[in-house]
Each structure stands twice: as C-alpha cells, then as structure tokens.
Design an enzyme around this catalytic site. Structure first.
Site, PDB file in Angstrom:
ATOM      1  N   ASP A  21     -32.238  -0.836  -0.001  1.00 14.04           N
ATOM      2  CA  ASP A  21     -32.606  -1.953  -0.881  1.00 14.04           C
ATOM      3  C   ASP A  21     -33.206  -1.431  -2.187  1.00 14.04           C
ATOM      4  O   ASP A  21     -33.848  -0.381  -2.203  1.00 14.04           O
ATOM      5  CB  ASP A  21     -33.623  -2.844  -0.142  1.00 14.04           C
ATOM      6  CG  ASP A  21     -33.721  -4.225  -0.776  1.00 14.04           C
ATOM      7  OD1 ASP A  21     -32.923  -4.537  -1.683  1.00 14.04           O
ATOM      8  OD2 ASP A  21     -34.615  -4.986  -0.356  1.00 14.04           O
ATOM      9  N   GLY A  22     -32.980  -2.191  -3.245  1.00  8.39           N
ATOM     10  CA  GLY A  22     -33.645  -1.874  -4.519  1.00  8.39           C
ATOM     11  C   GLY A  22     -32.742  -1.325  -5.604  1.00  8.39           C
ATOM     12  O   GLY A  22     -33.227  -0.885  -6.655  1.00  8.39           O
ATOM     13  N   GLY A  24     -30.745  -2.960  -7.618  1.00  8.80           N
ATOM     14  CA  GLY A  24     -30.847  -3.822  -8.804  1.00  8.80           C
ATOM     15  C   GLY A  24     -32.133  -3.559  -9.567  1.00  8.80           C
ATOM     16  O   GLY A  24     -32.129  -3.397 -10.798  1.00  8.80           O
ATOM     17  N   ARG A  34     -26.961  -3.958 -13.050  1.00  8.11           N
ATOM     18  CA  ARG A  34     -27.047  -3.784 -11.597  1.00  8.11           C
ATOM     19  C   ARG A  34     -26.003  -2.795 -11.068  1.00  8.11           C
ATOM     20  O   ARG A  34     -26.250  -2.060 -10.122  1.00  8.11           O
ATOM     21  CB  ARG A  34     -26.881  -5.141 -10.895  1.00  8.11           C
ATOM     22  CG  ARG A  34     -27.958  -6.150 -11.252  1.00  8.11           C
ATOM     23  CD  ARG A  34     -27.726  -7.465 -10.521  1.00  8.11           C
ATOM     24  NE  ARG A  34     -27.690  -7.300  -9.076  1.00  8.11           N
ATOM     25  CZ  ARG A  34     -28.768  -7.177  -8.300  1.00  8.11           C
ATOM     26  NH1 ARG A  34     -29.962  -7.234  -8.836  1.00  8.11           N
ATOM     27  NH2 ARG A  34     -28.641  -7.018  -7.006  1.00  8.11           N
ATOM     28  N   HIS A  38     -26.058   0.298  -8.228  1.00  4.14           N
ATOM     29  CA  HIS A  38     -25.227   0.511  -7.037  1.00  4.14           C
ATOM     30  C   HIS A  38     -24.555   1.887  -7.074  1.00  4.14           C
ATOM     31  O   HIS A  38     -24.425   2.548  -6.059  1.00  4.14           O
ATOM     32  CB  HIS A  38     -24.174  -0.598  -6.922  1.00  4.14           C
ATOM     33  CG  HIS A  38     -24.781  -1.949  -6.655  1.00  4.14           C
ATOM     34  ND1 HIS A  38     -25.772  -2.144  -5.726  1.00  4.14           N
ATOM     35  CD2 HIS A  38     -24.550  -3.164  -7.210  1.00  4.14           C
ATOM     36  CE1 HIS A  38     -26.129  -3.415  -5.715  1.00  4.14           C
ATOM     37  NE2 HIS A  38     -25.410  -4.059  -6.605  1.00  4.14           N
ATOM     38  N   THR A  67     -23.671 -10.619   5.289  1.00  5.02           N
ATOM     39  CA  THR A  67     -22.904 -11.876   5.167  1.00  5.02           C
ATOM     40  C   THR A  67     -23.481 -12.706   4.008  1.00  5.02           C
ATOM     41  O   THR A  67     -22.747 -13.385   3.297  1.00  5.02           O
ATOM     42  CB  THR A  67     -22.950 -12.694   6.479  1.00  5.02           C
ATOM     43  OG1 THR A  67     -24.287 -12.680   6.974  1.00  5.02           O
ATOM     44  CG2 THR A  67     -22.050 -12.122   7.544  1.00  5.02           C
ATOM     45  N   ASN A  69     -24.687 -11.522   1.268  1.00  3.72           N
ATOM     46  CA  ASN A  69     -24.321 -10.933  -0.034  1.00  3.72           C
ATOM     47  C   ASN A  69     -23.061 -11.550  -0.635  1.00  3.72           C
ATOM     48  O   ASN A  69     -22.787 -11.380  -1.825  1.00  3.72           O
ATOM     49  CB  ASN A  69     -24.127  -9.411   0.081  1.00  3.72           C
ATOM     50  CG  ASN A  69     -25.425  -8.642   0.216  1.00  3.72           C
ATOM     51  OD1 ASN A  69     -25.470  -7.568   0.803  1.00  3.72           O
ATOM     52  ND2 ASN A  69     -26.517  -9.192  -0.331  1.00  3.72           N
ATOM     53  N   TRP A  70     -22.296 -12.306   0.181  1.00  2.00           N
ATOM     54  CA  TRP A  70     -21.111 -12.987  -0.377  1.00  2.00           C
ATOM     55  C   TRP A  70     -21.525 -14.013  -1.439  1.00  2.00           C
ATOM     56  O   TRP A  70     -20.700 -14.466  -2.228  1.00  2.00           O
ATOM     57  CB  TRP A  70     -20.285 -13.677   0.722  1.00  2.00           C
ATOM     58  CG  TRP A  70     -19.540 -12.721   1.595  1.00  2.00           C
ATOM     59  CD1 TRP A  70     -19.769 -12.464   2.917  1.00  2.00           C
ATOM     60  CD2 TRP A  70     -18.443 -11.873   1.227  1.00  2.00           C
ATOM     61  NE1 TRP A  70     -18.893 -11.511   3.382  1.00  2.00           N
ATOM     62  CE2 TRP A  70     -18.069 -11.143   2.370  1.00  2.00           C
ATOM     63  CE3 TRP A  70     -17.735 -11.662   0.034  1.00  2.00           C
ATOM     64  CZ2 TRP A  70     -17.021 -10.220   2.359  1.00  2.00           C
ATOM     65  CZ3 TRP A  70     -16.696 -10.734   0.020  1.00  2.00           C
ATOM     66  CH2 TRP A  70     -16.346 -10.025   1.173  1.00  2.00           C
ATOM     67  N   ARG A 189     -36.471   0.787   5.762  1.00  2.00           N
ATOM     68  CA  ARG A 189     -36.095  -0.113   4.658  1.00  2.00           C
ATOM     69  C   ARG A 189     -36.766   0.378   3.383  1.00  2.00           C
ATOM     70  O   ARG A 189     -37.975   0.626   3.371  1.00  2.00           O
ATOM     71  CB  ARG A 189     -36.499  -1.559   4.932  1.00  2.00           C
ATOM     72  CG  ARG A 189     -36.059  -2.462   3.783  1.00  2.00           C
ATOM     73  CD  ARG A 189     -36.248  -3.932   4.043  1.00  2.00           C
ATOM     74  NE  ARG A 189     -35.572  -4.692   2.990  1.00  2.00           N
ATOM     75  CZ  ARG A 189     -35.012  -5.879   3.144  1.00  2.00           C
ATOM     76  NH1 ARG A 189     -35.029  -6.466   4.307  1.00  2.00           N
ATOM     77  NH2 ARG A 189     -34.424  -6.490   2.116  1.00  2.00           N
ATOM     78  N   ARG A 195     -38.927  -6.753   5.587  1.00  2.00           N
ATOM     79  CA  ARG A 195     -38.120  -7.749   6.311  1.00  2.00           C
ATOM     80  C   ARG A 195     -36.979  -7.036   7.026  1.00  2.00           C
ATOM     81  O   ARG A 195     -36.581  -5.953   6.625  1.00  2.00           O
ATOM     82  CB  ARG A 195     -37.465  -8.718   5.306  1.00  2.00           C
ATOM     83  CG  ARG A 195     -38.350  -9.722   4.679  1.00  2.00           C
ATOM     84  CD  ARG A 195     -37.493 -10.737   3.928  1.00  2.00           C
ATOM     85  NE  ARG A 195     -36.820 -10.159   2.781  1.00  2.00           N
ATOM     86  CZ  ARG A 195     -37.370 -10.019   1.571  1.00  2.00           C
ATOM     87  NH1 ARG A 195     -38.594 -10.420   1.358  1.00  2.00           N
ATOM     88  NH2 ARG A 195     -36.684  -9.484   0.575  1.00  2.00           N
TER      89      ARG A 195
HETATM   90  C1  FPP Z   1     -29.378  -3.446  -2.150  1.00  2.00           C
HETATM   91  O1  FPP Z   1     -29.827  -3.419  -3.468  1.00  2.00           O
HETATM   92  C2  FPP Z   1     -28.112  -2.780  -1.962  1.00  2.00           C
HETATM   93  C3  FPP Z   1     -26.926  -3.397  -1.677  1.00  2.00           C
HETATM   94  C4  FPP Z   1     -26.768  -4.840  -1.542  1.00  2.00           C
HETATM   95  C5  FPP Z   1     -25.674  -2.658  -1.505  1.00  2.00           C
HETATM   96  C6  FPP Z   1     -25.759  -1.267  -0.993  1.00  2.00           C
HETATM   97  C7  FPP Z   1     -24.714  -0.518  -1.676  1.00  2.00           C
HETATM   98  C8  FPP Z   1     -24.770   0.765  -2.057  1.00  2.00           C
HETATM   99  C9  FPP Z   1     -25.871   1.665  -1.725  1.00  2.00           C
HETATM  100  C10 FPP Z   1     -23.699   1.357  -2.900  1.00  2.00           C
HETATM  101  C11 FPP Z   1     -22.377   1.621  -2.296  1.00  2.00           C
HETATM  102  C12 FPP Z   1     -22.323   1.805  -0.837  1.00  2.00           C
HETATM  103  C13 FPP Z   1     -21.639   2.763  -0.190  1.00  2.00           C
HETATM  104  C14 FPP Z   1     -21.681   2.754   1.290  1.00  2.00           C
HETATM  105  C15 FPP Z   1     -20.900   3.839  -0.857  1.00  2.00           C
HETATM  106  P1  FPP Z   1     -30.011  -4.796  -4.224  1.00  2.00           P
HETATM  107  O2  FPP Z   1     -28.812  -5.026  -5.062  1.00  2.00           O
HETATM  108  O3  FPP Z   1     -30.313  -5.882  -3.242  1.00  2.00           O
HETATM  109  O4  FPP Z   1     -31.264  -4.468  -5.108  1.00  2.00           O
HETATM  110  P2  FPP Z   1     -32.382  -5.486  -5.627  1.00  2.00           P
HETATM  111  O5  FPP Z   1     -33.009  -6.116  -4.416  1.00  2.00           O
HETATM  112  O6  FPP Z   1     -33.316  -4.578  -6.354  1.00  2.00           O
HETATM  113  O7  FPP Z   1     -31.705  -6.462  -6.521  1.00  2.00           O
END
Ligand code: FPP
Length: 246
Positions: A21-22, A24, A34, A38, A67, A69-70, A189, A195
C-alpha cells in the site's frame, strides 16, 4: 551491517503475505502521478521476491489488485494491467532460473483476456518449480473466496459427495483459492494503514500482523528483514499458554 545477519535461519516464516500500500501517496509526495508510484512499486515487488527466495521463504502472497480496486479510474486500472504484463514478461525467465512457481488467486474472469492468458501461460510454465511459490492476488476478495467455497461445498453436500458432519477446517481449506498454500505466518501491510481490507481472512487466523509506515515503493529488502526479525521475537501460542509452548 545488513539486518539479514540478525535473522534466525531456522525460524523463517513459511508463508509471508503482503498488502502493498502507498504507491499513490509516494508519487504525490514527490509531485508525480499515481502511475509513477505503481511503476516504483513494481520495483519493490522484484526486490522482495528476490529477498524471500534467498531466505528460503516457501510462499509469498502479494495483494496486487482487490475486487474493490475495479472502482478506480479506468486509466489507472489499464496502467496496472499493463505493468502486470510488463513485469511478468520481464520476470518469466527469472522465475524459472530461480525455481519459483507462479500462481494467481482471485476472480480472473474479470481481467482483460490478454492478461488472463498471459497469467495462465506464466503459471503453466513455472508449475514444476519448487523453491518458492509466488502468488499474486488479483481481482481478489476474501469474502468472495469464502462465498465460492461455501457454494461448492454446499453443492457437494447436495450431491452426497461430502457429508455435512465431515465439514471441518481442512475441507474449507481445500475449497479456497489458496488450497495449495500453508496458513499465513506473517502478514505485512505498508503505508501506515492498520486494516486487513478483505485479504486472506480465513488464512490469517493465526498470522502475526506487522504494520509499517514505509510506503510500498520505499519498502526495501532491509525493511523485509526488519519485519522478519520482529516476527521472530514474538511468541506464537496458537491459543495455548506460554508454558505449554515453551
Ligand atoms: C496500493 O497503492 C497498490 C496497489 C493498488 C497496486 C499494487 C501494484 C503494484 C505494486 C505494481 C504492480 C504489481 C506487480 C505485481 C508487478 P495505492 O494505489 O492504494 O496507494 P495510495 O493508498 O497511496 O493511493
């Protein structure tokens, strides 16, 4: 000195699961979009997979896409899918070289066809590898997983393939997406959130939980070592008393 030297090699968690997580927030902090987060996050994936393989972790399960994230903007979803394809394409050779079996859990039917077929290809081409099992949770939700298991078991009861009185933990385990994995020992996490977010609800029943403020793109091998050292200091009692365990 690397923290790696402080790890007891005879008490490595068999199964580590990570809520990455994190991404973004990491990007925002340095004024990037963002997608840049990634991309940087996928580099952390590579490092952590390598570290776990070197340490002898048997199973590593990463939450790549839930699910829920869609509901993100289409453009971000497309980028994540593209990154996934790119990473797998780049890593296939490495997976085989390092004897890593690749698996996925989740509702893959919702993914673009091209991604589905690539995931199947990588799973198939690494299926006989034995050093570590790397599972990506994609389009995954634990409640959905449990509902599916209940439906299948119910169907088997109806058709007299299982009797109601024989339903136990192992029957449930066998019907989860993760039927090939041991229970989670250590759940990590990143990003300071505390969470579980619908990840492996059944499988973490006795897992040690480890939360770190580090954002996923900043999470390094040393951070993983720190999490494992922290895990090794804990006493896992599985409901017993301290005296019984010792
Ligand atoms: C959470 O950060 C991360 C994700 C939703 C996606 C995880 C994806 C990757 C690590 C990149 C590609 C994956 C692979 C397996 C090569 P967030 O977007 O929720 O961050 P935020 O909470 O700070 O907005």
């Amino acid at each position: 000195m690397s923290l790696k030297n402080k790890i007891y090699i005879d008490n490595i968690p068999k199964h580590i699961a990570i809520i990455m997580d994190g991404n973004g927030r990491w990007a925002k902090k340095i004024g990037k979009n963002r997608n840049a987060g990634h991309k940087a996050g996928s580099k952390s994936v590579e490092k952590v997979v390598e570290a776990c393989t070197e340490l002898g972790v048997e199973a590593l399960t990463l939450f790549a896409f839930s699910t829920e994230n869609w509901n993100r903007p289409k453009i971000e979803i497309n980028l994540l899918m593209k990154l996934l394809l790119l990473s797998l394409n780049k890593e296939l050779e490495n997976l085989n070289k390092n004897n890593i079996r690749f698996k996925t859990i989740g509702d893959l039917d919702r993914l673009p066809k091209k991604v589905q077929s690539y995931l199947k290809k990588v799973s198939k081409e690494t299926q006989n590898n034995t050093r570590m099992t790397l599972t990506l949770a994609i389009s995954y939700g634990a409640r959905e997983e449990i509902i599916n298991a209940i439906k299948t078991i119910g169907d088997k009861v109806k058709n007299n393939l299982i009797s109601l009185k024989n339903i136990d933990e192992s029957v449930i385990n066998q019907h989860l997406y993760t039927h090939y994995l041991p229970d989670v020992d250590l759940l990590i996490r990143t990003s300071g959130e505390k969470r579980i977010s619908n990840f492996l609800l059944w499988q973490i029943a006795y897992a040690e939980l480890y939360f770190t403020k580090k954002l996923w793109p900043d999470f390094s091998k040393e951070d993983l070592y720190e999490a494992i050292i922290n895990y090794q200091k804990r006493e896992r009692r599985f409901g017993k008393t301290s005296e019984q365990v010792n």
